[in-house]
Design a protein around this motif. Sequence first.
Motif, PDB file in Angstrom:
ATOM      1  N   PRO A  25       0.841  -1.202   0.000  1.00  0.00           N
ATOM      2  CA  PRO A  25       0.000   0.000   0.000  1.00  0.00           C
ATOM      3  C   PRO A  25       0.877   1.253   0.000  1.00  0.00           C
ATOM      4  O   PRO A  25       2.038   1.212   0.435  1.00  0.00           O
ATOM      5  CB  PRO A  25      -0.775  -0.103   1.311  1.00  0.00           C
ATOM      6  N   ALA A  26       0.323   2.367  -0.460  1.00  0.00           N
ATOM      7  CA  ALA A  26       1.080   3.621  -0.500  1.00  0.00           C
ATOM      8  C   ALA A  26       1.572   4.031   0.886  1.00  0.00           C
ATOM      9  O   ALA A  26       2.580   4.721   1.010  1.00  0.00           O
ATOM     10  CB  ALA A  26       0.217   4.723  -1.113  1.00  0.00           C
ATOM     11  N   SER A  27       0.872   3.590   1.929  1.00  0.00           N
ATOM     12  CA  SER A  27       1.245   3.983   3.294  1.00  0.00           C
ATOM     13  C   SER A  27       2.343   3.101   3.885  1.00  0.00           C
ATOM     14  O   SER A  27       2.702   3.262   5.045  1.00  0.00           O
ATOM     15  CB  SER A  27       0.014   3.942   4.199  1.00  0.00           C
ATOM     16  N   VAL A  28       2.897   2.165   3.089  1.00  0.00           N
ATOM     17  CA  VAL A  28       3.902   1.223   3.589  1.00  0.00           C
ATOM     18  C   VAL A  28       5.066   1.134   2.614  1.00  0.00           C
ATOM     19  O   VAL A  28       4.887   1.230   1.404  1.00  0.00           O
ATOM     20  CB  VAL A  28       3.288  -0.189   3.759  1.00  0.00           C
ATOM     21  N   LYS A  29       6.264   0.948   3.163  1.00  0.00           N
ATOM     22  CA  LYS A  29       7.439   0.678   2.338  1.00  0.00           C
ATOM     23  C   LYS A  29       8.344  -0.275   3.109  1.00  0.00           C
ATOM     24  O   LYS A  29       8.133  -0.531   4.295  1.00  0.00           O
ATOM     25  CB  LYS A  29       8.160   1.971   1.965  1.00  0.00           C
ATOM     26  N   SER A  38       4.714   5.304   5.913  1.00  0.00           N
ATOM     27  CA  SER A  38       5.234   6.322   5.004  1.00  0.00           C
ATOM     28  C   SER A  38       6.186   7.297   5.701  1.00  0.00           C
ATOM     29  O   SER A  38       7.008   7.925   5.048  1.00  0.00           O
ATOM     30  CB  SER A  38       4.089   7.074   4.332  1.00  0.00           C
ATOM     31  N   ALA A  39       6.117   7.399   7.018  1.00  0.00           N
ATOM     32  CA  ALA A  39       7.025   8.267   7.778  1.00  0.00           C
ATOM     33  C   ALA A  39       8.285   7.517   8.222  1.00  0.00           C
ATOM     34  O   ALA A  39       9.126   8.083   8.917  1.00  0.00           O
ATOM     35  CB  ALA A  39       6.299   8.847   8.990  1.00  0.00           C
ATOM     36  N   GLY A  40       8.396   6.245   7.857  1.00  0.00           N
ATOM     37  CA  GLY A  40       9.566   5.462   8.217  1.00  0.00           C
ATOM     38  C   GLY A  40       9.482   4.798   9.583  1.00  0.00           C
ATOM     39  O   GLY A  40      10.462   4.234  10.066  1.00  0.00           O
ATOM     40  N   MET A  41       8.298   4.841  10.215  1.00  0.00           N
ATOM     41  CA  MET A  41       8.135   4.230  11.536  1.00  0.00           C
ATOM     42  C   MET A  41       7.863   2.729  11.388  1.00  0.00           C
ATOM     43  O   MET A  41       7.081   2.305  10.537  1.00  0.00           O
ATOM     44  CB  MET A  41       7.000   4.909  12.311  1.00  0.00           C
ATOM     45  N   THR A  42       8.509   1.953  12.236  1.00  0.00           N
ATOM     46  CA  THR A  42       8.441   0.495  12.198  1.00  0.00           C
ATOM     47  C   THR A  42       7.015  -0.015  12.408  1.00  0.00           C
ATOM     48  O   THR A  42       6.280   0.489  13.259  1.00  0.00           O
ATOM     49  CB  THR A  42       9.364  -0.088  13.286  1.00  0.00           C
ATOM     50  N   LEU A  43       6.668  -1.028  11.626  1.00  0.00           N
ATOM     51  CA  LEU A  43       5.377  -1.706  11.773  1.00  0.00           C
ATOM     52  C   LEU A  43       5.586  -3.045  12.455  1.00  0.00           C
ATOM     53  O   LEU A  43       6.632  -3.679  12.307  1.00  0.00           O
ATOM     54  CB  LEU A  43       4.724  -1.898  10.406  1.00  0.00           C
ATOM     55  N   TYR A  44       4.573  -3.463  13.211  1.00  0.00           N
ATOM     56  CA  TYR A  44       4.644  -4.673  14.029  1.00  0.00           C
ATOM     57  C   TYR A  44       3.443  -5.567  13.781  1.00  0.00           C
ATOM     58  O   TYR A  44       2.376  -5.102  13.362  1.00  0.00           O
ATOM     59  CB  TYR A  44       4.652  -4.304  15.518  1.00  0.00           C
ATOM     60  N   ALA A  71      -6.363   1.599   6.984  1.00  0.00           N
ATOM     61  CA  ALA A  71      -6.533   1.649   5.540  1.00  0.00           C
ATOM     62  C   ALA A  71      -7.558   2.733   5.226  1.00  0.00           C
ATOM     63  O   ALA A  71      -8.483   2.967   6.003  1.00  0.00           O
ATOM     64  CB  ALA A  71      -7.013   0.299   5.023  1.00  0.00           C
ATOM     65  N   GLY A  72      -7.387   3.375   4.097  1.00  0.00           N
ATOM     66  CA  GLY A  72      -8.330   4.400   3.651  1.00  0.00           C
ATOM     67  C   GLY A  72      -9.564   3.771   3.025  1.00  0.00           C
ATOM     68  O   GLY A  72      -9.562   2.595   2.648  1.00  0.00           O
ATOM     69  N   GLY A  73     -10.595   4.546   2.904  1.00  0.00           N
ATOM     70  CA  GLY A  73     -11.856   4.059   2.357  1.00  0.00           C
ATOM     71  C   GLY A  73     -11.757   3.555   0.935  1.00  0.00           C
ATOM     72  O   GLY A  73     -12.499   2.666   0.532  1.00  0.00           O
ATOM     73  N   SER A  74     -10.832   4.100   0.143  1.00  0.00           N
ATOM     74  CA  SER A  74     -10.700   3.667  -1.247  1.00  0.00           C
ATOM     75  C   SER A  74      -9.605   2.616  -1.431  1.00  0.00           C
ATOM     76  O   SER A  74      -9.384   2.145  -2.534  1.00  0.00           O
ATOM     77  CB  SER A  74     -10.411   4.877  -2.143  1.00  0.00           C
ATOM     78  N   ASP A  75      -8.915   2.238  -0.348  1.00  0.00           N
ATOM     79  CA  ASP A  75      -7.861   1.223  -0.445  1.00  0.00           C
ATOM     80  C   ASP A  75      -8.477  -0.145  -0.716  1.00  0.00           C
ATOM     81  O   ASP A  75      -9.594  -0.430  -0.284  1.00  0.00           O
ATOM     82  CB  ASP A  75      -7.046   1.155   0.859  1.00  0.00           C
ATOM     83  N   SER A  76      -7.719  -0.978  -1.433  1.00  0.00           N
ATOM     84  CA  SER A  76      -8.208  -2.334  -1.688  1.00  0.00           C
ATOM     85  C   SER A  76      -7.061  -3.333  -1.546  1.00  0.00           C
ATOM     86  O   SER A  76      -5.899  -2.997  -1.762  1.00  0.00           O
ATOM     87  CB  SER A  76      -8.843  -2.430  -3.078  1.00  0.00           C
ATOM     88  N   ASN A  80      -0.382 -10.194  -1.043  1.00  0.00           N
ATOM     89  CA  ASN A  80      -0.198 -10.472   0.386  1.00  0.00           C
ATOM     90  C   ASN A  80      -0.856  -9.435   1.290  1.00  0.00           C
ATOM     91  O   ASN A  80      -0.851  -9.590   2.503  1.00  0.00           O
ATOM     92  CB  ASN A  80       1.297 -10.543   0.729  1.00  0.00           C
ATOM     93  N   TRP A  81      -1.381  -8.373   0.703  1.00  0.00           N
ATOM     94  CA  TRP A  81      -1.958  -7.263   1.465  1.00  0.00           C
ATOM     95  C   TRP A  81      -3.471  -7.409   1.539  1.00  0.00           C
ATOM     96  O   TRP A  81      -4.150  -7.483   0.522  1.00  0.00           O
ATOM     97  CB  TRP A  81      -1.575  -5.935   0.827  1.00  0.00           C
ATOM     98  N   THR A  82      -3.988  -7.449   2.761  1.00  0.00           N
ATOM     99  CA  THR A  82      -5.431  -7.544   2.969  1.00  0.00           C
ATOM    100  C   THR A  82      -5.869  -6.434   3.923  1.00  0.00           C
ATOM    101  O   THR A  82      -5.038  -5.765   4.538  1.00  0.00           O
ATOM    102  CB  THR A  82      -5.829  -8.914   3.553  1.00  0.00           C
ATOM    103  N   ILE A  83      -7.161  -6.282   4.030  1.00  0.00           N
ATOM    104  CA  ILE A  83      -7.727  -5.285   4.942  1.00  0.00           C
ATOM    105  C   ILE A  83      -8.662  -6.015   5.898  1.00  0.00           C
ATOM    106  O   ILE A  83      -9.531  -6.778   5.469  1.00  0.00           O
ATOM    107  CB  ILE A  83      -8.469  -4.178   4.169  1.00  0.00           C
TER     108      ILE A  83
END
Length: 126
Positions: A25-29, A38-44, A71-76, A80-83
């Motif tokens: 997703p755009a919010s993850v790298k 997107s701010a570089g903060m670790t995800l768990y 997740a945003g309302g328009s995200d799908s 491997n990425w689910t909501i």
Amino acid sequence: MNIRALLPVAAAAATLLPTYAMAEPASVKTEAGMLVNSAGMTLYTFDKDPAGSGKSVCNGPCATNWPPLMAGGSDSASGNWTIVTRDDGGKQWAYKGKPLYLWIKDQKPGDKTGEGFNNVWRVAKP
């Protein structure tokens, strides 16, 4: 070789590409071998979240300390990425069936102070 004969094949192949896309997703790298927002903060991930259940068991005070990656309302979902749907009805990103969270005590990008917390929190890795 006749290029015109290949055009329908190329067009058909192009329509299949999104089906196999595993883009995050755009919010993850991915940075330093871990998933970050997107701010570089670790995800768990949380060991108590059953993979693939479509639910997060971290709600209320837990979600205050471990904010969900919403997740945003328009995200799908894709690959491997689910909501997943949270108890409050909000939508949260999950990777390989495991909901993703931030840790309130991480102060700057690259911090991973939540790793192993209470032996149930893990840095999310691609």
